[in-house]
Design a protein around this motif. Structure first.
Motif, mmCIF file in Angstrom:
data_model
loop_
_atom_site.group_PDB
_atom_site.id
_atom_site.type_symbol
_atom_site.label_atom_id
_atom_site.label_comp_id
_atom_site.label_asym_id
_atom_site.label_seq_id
_atom_site.Cartn_x
_atom_site.Cartn_y
_atom_site.Cartn_z
ATOM 1 N N TYR A 145 24.719 -9.674 -35.130
ATOM 2 C CA TYR A 145 23.271 -9.237 -34.584
ATOM 3 C C TYR A 145 22.598 -9.137 -32.788
ATOM 4 C CZ TYR A 145 21.350 -10.624 -39.719
ATOM 5 O OH TYR A 145 21.046 -10.559 -40.823
ATOM 6 N N LEU A 146 23.399 -9.204 -32.795
ATOM 7 C CA LEU A 146 23.427 -9.429 -31.323
ATOM 8 C C LEU A 146 23.877 -8.020 -31.206
ATOM 9 C CD1 LEU A 146 24.354 -12.596 -29.647
ATOM 10 C CD2 LEU A 146 22.477 -11.797 -29.704
ATOM 11 N N THR A 147 24.922 -7.441 -32.348
ATOM 12 C CA THR A 147 25.745 -6.233 -31.616
ATOM 13 C C THR A 147 25.009 -5.062 -31.813
ATOM 14 O OG1 THR A 147 27.670 -7.048 -31.229
ATOM 15 C CG2 THR A 147 27.735 -4.953 -31.931
ATOM 16 N N ILE A 148 24.284 -5.338 -33.652
ATOM 17 C CA ILE A 148 23.614 -4.185 -33.869
ATOM 18 C C ILE A 148 22.972 -3.127 -33.770
ATOM 19 C CG2 ILE A 148 22.820 -3.294 -36.295
ATOM 20 C CD1 ILE A 148 25.242 -5.506 -37.933
ATOM 21 N N PRO A 149 22.136 -3.524 -33.288
ATOM 22 C CA PRO A 149 21.219 -2.651 -32.360
ATOM 23 C C PRO A 149 21.707 -2.135 -31.111
ATOM 24 C CG PRO A 149 20.019 -5.046 -32.888
ATOM 25 C CD PRO A 149 21.724 -5.255 -33.055
ATOM 26 N N HIS A 150 22.364 -2.197 -30.409
ATOM 27 C CA HIS A 150 22.844 -1.609 -29.493
ATOM 28 C C HIS A 150 23.983 -0.364 -30.221
ATOM 29 C CE1 HIS A 150 21.421 -4.557 -26.877
ATOM 30 N NE2 HIS A 150 21.694 -5.381 -27.556
ATOM 31 N N GLU A 231 13.162 -4.696 -32.956
ATOM 32 C CA GLU A 231 14.508 -5.003 -33.882
ATOM 33 C C GLU A 231 15.162 -5.496 -32.596
ATOM 34 O OE1 GLU A 231 17.569 -2.762 -36.004
ATOM 35 O OE2 GLU A 231 16.745 -0.875 -34.588
ATOM 36 N N VAL A 232 15.334 -5.149 -31.495
ATOM 37 C CA VAL A 232 16.358 -6.176 -30.465
ATOM 38 C C VAL A 232 15.681 -7.293 -30.068
ATOM 39 C CG1 VAL A 232 17.199 -5.907 -28.055
ATOM 40 C CG2 VAL A 232 17.356 -3.953 -29.045
ATOM 41 N N THR A 233 14.528 -7.703 -30.438
ATOM 42 C CA THR A 233 14.134 -8.852 -30.201
ATOM 43 C C THR A 233 14.936 -10.147 -31.138
ATOM 44 O OG1 THR A 233 12.192 -8.790 -28.299
ATOM 45 C CG2 THR A 233 12.081 -10.421 -29.298
ATOM 46 N N VAL A 234 14.023 -8.837 -32.061
ATOM 47 C CA VAL A 234 14.613 -10.140 -33.323
ATOM 48 C C VAL A 234 15.662 -10.116 -33.977
ATOM 49 C CG1 VAL A 234 13.776 -9.114 -36.103
ATOM 50 C CG2 VAL A 234 11.799 -9.124 -34.781
ATOM 51 N N GLY A 235 16.053 -9.019 -33.743
ATOM 52 C CA GLY A 235 18.095 -9.145 -33.422
ATOM 53 C C GLY A 235 18.339 -11.066 -32.950
ATOM 54 N N ALA A 236 17.720 -10.905 -31.369
ATOM 55 C CA ALA A 236 18.073 -12.185 -31.057
ATOM 56 C C ALA A 236 17.328 -13.076 -31.219
ATOM 57 C CB ALA A 236 17.757 -11.690 -29.185
ATOM 58 N N VAL A 237 16.458 -13.310 -32.120
ATOM 59 C CA VAL A 237 15.601 -14.703 -32.644
ATOM 60 C C VAL A 237 16.919 -14.873 -33.906
ATOM 61 C CG1 VAL A 237 14.009 -14.953 -34.301
ATOM 62 C CG2 VAL A 237 13.915 -14.143 -32.086
ATOM 63 N N PHE A 238 16.821 -13.873 -34.519
ATOM 64 C CA PHE A 238 18.451 -14.077 -35.710
ATOM 65 C C PHE A 238 19.522 -14.783 -35.313
ATOM 66 C CE2 PHE A 238 15.915 -10.501 -38.443
ATOM 67 C CZ PHE A 238 15.276 -11.766 -39.186
ATOM 68 N N ALA A 239 19.798 -14.012 -34.273
ATOM 69 C CA ALA A 239 21.261 -14.375 -33.464
ATOM 70 C C ALA A 239 20.832 -15.942 -33.232
ATOM 71 C CB ALA A 239 21.402 -13.743 -31.968
#
Length: 397
Positions: A145-150, A231-239
């Motif tokens: 989740y931290l990697t995929i958005p990038h 999406e980056v923030t949401v991914g960070a929350v999920f991580a």
């Protein structure tokens, strides 16, 4: 020296992680299908449901067949199907090919999960092994989740991650052993023990998983549309949520059987209901993060006790696979159910409906946990006898 070493069966842990990862990546998979392909949110949820339905189908099909085909052979076949299916879906934009690849990949994931569940049920401490597996899948999903958005836009990135994970797990199958023991009194087709408890657990866990994944399947959209996050923030929350889930899994492993199973399952489910209602009503980062993190702390804890409860009903692992498949069926229906409920009633109402449903099923789940003390004792005695009578476990063919 004991014929069974106290070390963890790491091949089973790796297989468990690879099999469960698709469900953990569901929000980003469904969200990217919706954003990158000509699909509505409900249609993208249906594709996610089809993927997980493939996983459930594999479990129901293979529940009593792990011994027959051999865990090593089935695990390799499942991982190869997952790699081919998810890889195909990742590399094409043709909707029929994406759906077919997702379903094939889901069947492969379900096959790997079935082998892992049967093997875990044959261990002397299935709860310890299942918590380690949940620890692994939570850590891997959090990193993704931290990697995929990038890694760029498009629907293929999370699907490719699933395919690569399956391929990387293949070497571990070479160390799988015949983990499913033979029953002391019956043949391969002996009757299932504790049928009433098993059926109640399967039915309630189907609904339990349905509620969890109805929210999980639309959590990305709650964050981006209702809470107004990127999406980056949401991914960070999920991580962060999955990272906090690691603490929950570690705590569950440390507690073990000290609290029994009834309190973690019943009380944990009630707390999860509150977390789901909070997360679904989120309109800002603080509320969204609080609901998601608290929920992800509790979810793997309760799930680890449910897996251990299913394993206690049959030392050959059949109930573990069947109950796990029922869970996968509920998981499969989750994305579509969440999409339909949120489309017609809105996210907050969806959360309230799911929370009430969880509170209703907490009682029968707790009742099954309370009734299984004798079953667990008999199961432990059988394992001790099997360990004495079968001092060596030969590699599967």
């Amino acid at each position: 020296m004991s014929p069974r070493t106290p070390t963890l069966p790491w091949p089973l842990v790796a297989l468990f992680t690879a099999g469960y990862l698709a469900a953990y990546l569901l929000p980003t998979t469904v969200g990217r299908l919706d954003a990158a392909l000509p699909l509505t949110a409900t249609e993208a949820g249906a594709v996610g449901s089809a993927l997980l339905l493939g996983s459930a189908t594999a479990g129901f099909t293979l529940a009593a067949q792990v011994e027959r085909f051999g865990p090593r052979r089935l695990a390799r076949a499942g991982l190869l199907l997952a790699a081919v299916g998810y890889g195909t879906a990742a590399l094409t934009t043709s909707l029929p090919a994406v759906v077919a690849g997702a379903v094939l990949g889901g069947f492969g994931s379900g096959t790997a999960t079935a082998v892992a569940a049967a093997g875990i049920a044959a261990q002397r401490d299935p709860h310890r092994v299942s918590t380690t597996g949940l620890l692994g899948v939570s850590a891997l999903a959090g990193a993704l989740y931290l990697t995929i958005p990038h890694l760029g836009p498009g629907h293929g990135v999370p699907l490719a991650a699933l395919a690569v994970t399956a391929l990387l797990t293949l070497p571990a199958t070479g160390r799988l052993t015949t983990a499913v023991a033979t029953t002391p009194t019956g043949g391969e087709r002996g009757p299932l023990p504790h049928r009433r408890s098993g059926l109640v657990l399967a039915a309630t866990l189907l609904l339990w998983s349905l509620a969890q994944n109805s929210l999980w399947g639309v959590s990305g959209r709650i964050g981006t549309t209702q809470a107004g996050l990127t999406e980056v923030t949401v991914g960070a929350v999920f991580a962060a949520a999955l990272g906090a889930g690691l603490l929950g899994v570690i705590g569950a492993g440390a507690l073990g059987a000290r609290l029994g199973r009834a309190l973690p399952i019943g009380g944990g489910t009630a707390l999860i209901a509150g977390c789901i209602a909070l997360s679904a009503s989120a309109s800002d980062l603080t509320t969204f993060a609080t609901g998601e993190i608290a929920w992800n702390v509790l979810y793997p804890v309760v799930l680890s006790y449910l897996i251990g409860l299913a394993a206690s009903l049959d030392p050959r692992g059949r109930w573990a696979v069947l109950v796990g498949s029922a869970s996968s069926l509920g998981t499969a229906a989750g994305p579509l159910t969440g999409s339909l409920l949120s489309a017609h009633a809105g996210f907050p109402a969806m959360g309230a409906i799911l929370a009430v449903g969880l509170l209703l099923i907490a009682a029968p789940m707790t009742a099954v946990a309370l009734r299984t003390t004798t079953a667990t004792t008999e199961h432990a005695r059988y394992r001790d006898r099997a360990a004495t009578e079968q001092p060596e476990y030969r590699p599967a063919a």
